[in-house]
Design an enzyme around this catalytic site. Structure first.
Site, mmCIF file in Angstrom:
data_model
loop_
_atom_site.group_PDB
_atom_site.id
_atom_site.type_symbol
_atom_site.label_atom_id
_atom_site.label_comp_id
_atom_site.label_asym_id
_atom_site.label_seq_id
_atom_site.Cartn_x
_atom_site.Cartn_y
_atom_site.Cartn_z
ATOM 1 C CB ALA A 98 -0.910 0.000 1.224
ATOM 2 C CB CYS A 99 1.961 3.666 -2.207
ATOM 3 S SG CYS A 99 0.870 3.661 -3.638
ATOM 4 C CE LYS A 100 -0.177 11.638 0.814
ATOM 5 N NZ LYS A 100 0.717 12.753 1.075
#
Length: 140
Positions: A98-100
């Site tokens: 998961a990233c931004k």
């Protein structure tokens, strides 16, 4: 205005054809890359609950502390290569990166898959989508 459009199309069929080919190719690429190895927030929740999936949060420490998925491990994308061994024991489990906003997780997904991890998935829309879906976050 519509008359001018039809006139342009009649006068420049090769240019219009080339534009349409590029547009279709771009759309096909976007559809394929957005669905490749990605899971929605609800699918990620099911994987965590049913298959003990490991969530790897690729954001920097400050963003991670402001709110993250419960049980997520914070390994910033810039340090993924040097901290890869921390995930070795999870090679057989699904790993959700998961990233931004869900845009840079694909790079980490490819690195992990190349390193031999069996099921690496990215969170579609990233943490922004997770929070938009009203799912809980932990703040520490």
């Amino acid at each position: 205005m519509i008359d001018q459009l039809f006139e342009f199309v009649q006068n420049h069929p090769l240019l219009v054809g080339a534009f349409l080919v590029v547009l279709i190719a771009w759309l096909a690429y976007e559809v394929r890359s957005s669905s490749a190895g990605g899971v929605t927030s609800s699918e990620a929740t099911q994987l965590v609950n049913r298959e003990d999936a490991v969530v790897v949060d690729l954001r920097e420490a400050n963003d991670f502390k402001s709110g993250h998925i419960a049980g997520a491990r914070n390994i910033p994308q810039s340090k993924l290569d040097e901290r890869l061994r921390e995930l070795e024991k999870f090679k057989g489990k699904p790993i959700i990166v998961a990233c931004k906003h869900g845009q840079s997780a694909g790079v980490a997904q490819a690195k992990l898959a190349k390193a031999g991890f069996e099921r690496v998935l990215k969170l579609k829309g990233g943490m922004a989508q997770w929070q938009a879906d009203g799912l809980p976050v932990v703040r520490k």
